[in-house]
Write a protein that holds these residues in place. Sequence first.
Motif, PDB file in Angstrom:
ATOM      1  N   SER A 145      60.008  35.792  48.583  1.00 15.98           N
ATOM      2  CA  SER A 145      59.990  34.338  48.645  1.00 15.98           C
ATOM      3  C   SER A 145      58.980  33.763  47.661  1.00 15.98           C
ATOM      4  O   SER A 145      58.094  34.452  47.146  1.00 15.98           O
ATOM      5  CB  SER A 145      59.661  33.883  50.067  1.00 15.98           C
ATOM      6  N   PHE A 146      59.133  32.482  47.401  1.00 18.39           N
ATOM      7  CA  PHE A 146      58.268  31.790  46.453  1.00 18.39           C
ATOM      8  C   PHE A 146      56.816  31.790  46.927  1.00 18.39           C
ATOM      9  O   PHE A 146      55.897  31.946  46.116  1.00 18.39           O
ATOM     10  CB  PHE A 146      58.780  30.357  46.259  1.00 18.39           C
ATOM     11  N   GLY A 183      51.267  33.734  46.296  1.00 17.67           N
ATOM     12  CA  GLY A 183      50.144  34.461  46.890  1.00 17.67           C
ATOM     13  C   GLY A 183      49.796  35.724  46.118  1.00 17.67           C
ATOM     14  O   GLY A 183      48.625  36.026  45.895  1.00 17.67           O
ATOM     15  N   LEU A 184      50.822  36.449  45.677  1.00 11.61           N
ATOM     16  CA  LEU A 184      50.598  37.656  44.900  1.00 11.61           C
ATOM     17  C   LEU A 184      49.962  37.334  43.555  1.00 11.61           C
ATOM     18  O   LEU A 184      49.052  38.034  43.109  1.00 11.61           O
ATOM     19  CB  LEU A 184      51.915  38.407  44.705  1.00 11.61           C
ATOM     20  N   THR A 213      41.685  39.197  41.523  1.00 13.54           N
ATOM     21  CA  THR A 213      41.288  40.572  41.247  1.00 13.54           C
ATOM     22  C   THR A 213      40.853  40.738  39.796  1.00 13.54           C
ATOM     23  O   THR A 213      39.848  41.401  39.511  1.00 13.54           O
ATOM     24  CB  THR A 213      42.445  41.536  41.569  1.00 13.54           C
ATOM     25  N   ALA A 214      41.581  40.119  38.874  1.00 10.04           N
ATOM     26  CA  ALA A 214      41.229  40.205  37.454  1.00 10.04           C
ATOM     27  C   ALA A 214      39.882  39.544  37.178  1.00 10.04           C
ATOM     28  O   ALA A 214      39.039  40.103  36.459  1.00 10.04           O
ATOM     29  CB  ALA A 214      42.319  39.563  36.609  1.00 10.04           C
ATOM     30  N   VAL A 215      39.658  38.372  37.768  1.00 13.47           N
ATOM     31  CA  VAL A 215      38.381  37.674  37.569  1.00 13.47           C
ATOM     32  C   VAL A 215      37.236  38.482  38.166  1.00 13.47           C
ATOM     33  O   VAL A 215      36.174  38.623  37.548  1.00 13.47           O
ATOM     34  CB  VAL A 215      38.439  36.250  38.179  1.00 13.47           C
ATOM     35  N   PHE A 216      37.433  39.037  39.355  1.00 18.35           N
ATOM     36  CA  PHE A 216      36.398  39.842  39.988  1.00 18.35           C
ATOM     37  C   PHE A 216      36.064  41.074  39.150  1.00 18.35           C
ATOM     38  O   PHE A 216      34.893  41.401  38.938  1.00 18.35           O
ATOM     39  CB  PHE A 216      36.842  40.263  41.396  1.00 18.35           C
ATOM     40  N   THR A 217      37.095  41.751  38.654  1.00 18.43           N
ATOM     41  CA  THR A 217      36.882  42.939  37.832  1.00 18.43           C
ATOM     42  C   THR A 217      36.165  42.595  36.540  1.00 18.43           C
ATOM     43  O   THR A 217      35.219  43.282  36.132  1.00 18.43           O
ATOM     44  CB  THR A 217      38.230  43.624  37.532  1.00 18.43           C
ATOM     45  N   TYR A 218      36.593  41.515  35.885  1.00 20.21           N
ATOM     46  CA  TYR A 218      35.960  41.074  34.639  1.00 20.21           C
ATOM     47  C   TYR A 218      34.485  40.742  34.864  1.00 20.21           C
ATOM     48  O   TYR A 218      33.615  41.209  34.136  1.00 20.21           O
ATOM     49  CB  TYR A 218      36.709  39.860  34.088  1.00 20.21           C
ATOM     50  N   TYR A 219      34.214  39.936  35.895  1.00 23.61           N
ATOM     51  CA  TYR A 219      32.840  39.510  36.157  1.00 23.61           C
ATOM     52  C   TYR A 219      31.956  40.692  36.564  1.00 23.61           C
ATOM     53  O   TYR A 219      30.810  40.804  36.118  1.00 23.61           O
ATOM     54  CB  TYR A 219      32.812  38.430  37.244  1.00 23.61           C
TER      55      TYR A 219
END
Length: 87
Positions: free
Chosen positions: A2-3, A8-9, A16-22
């Motif tokens: 579903s949309f 949400g995904l 997750t990308a921002v957390f990993t980068y930071y």
Amino acid sequence: MSFDKLIGLSMLAVATAVFTYYTTWVFVLPFVDESNILQSFFLSRDYAIKLPFLLLLIAALGIGSFVGNVLIKNAEKEKLKKSKKTQ
């Protein structure tokens, strides 16, 4: 899928990308040599404190503005209710 689940995904992937980068920026880069190519993918470490502080300040101002707007609208509604009761 579903949309809602897709949104949400995607939000989870961005977070997750921002957390990993930071995390890499703050905890790994101080131990990497300055001449390493990895250093070119990140801003200077001064921004590691300035950017989260700026984002926190903007978020606090946004939340404060929202709460203030809701309080003003509720006060206007109460004022209209009282004026209708007295008529």
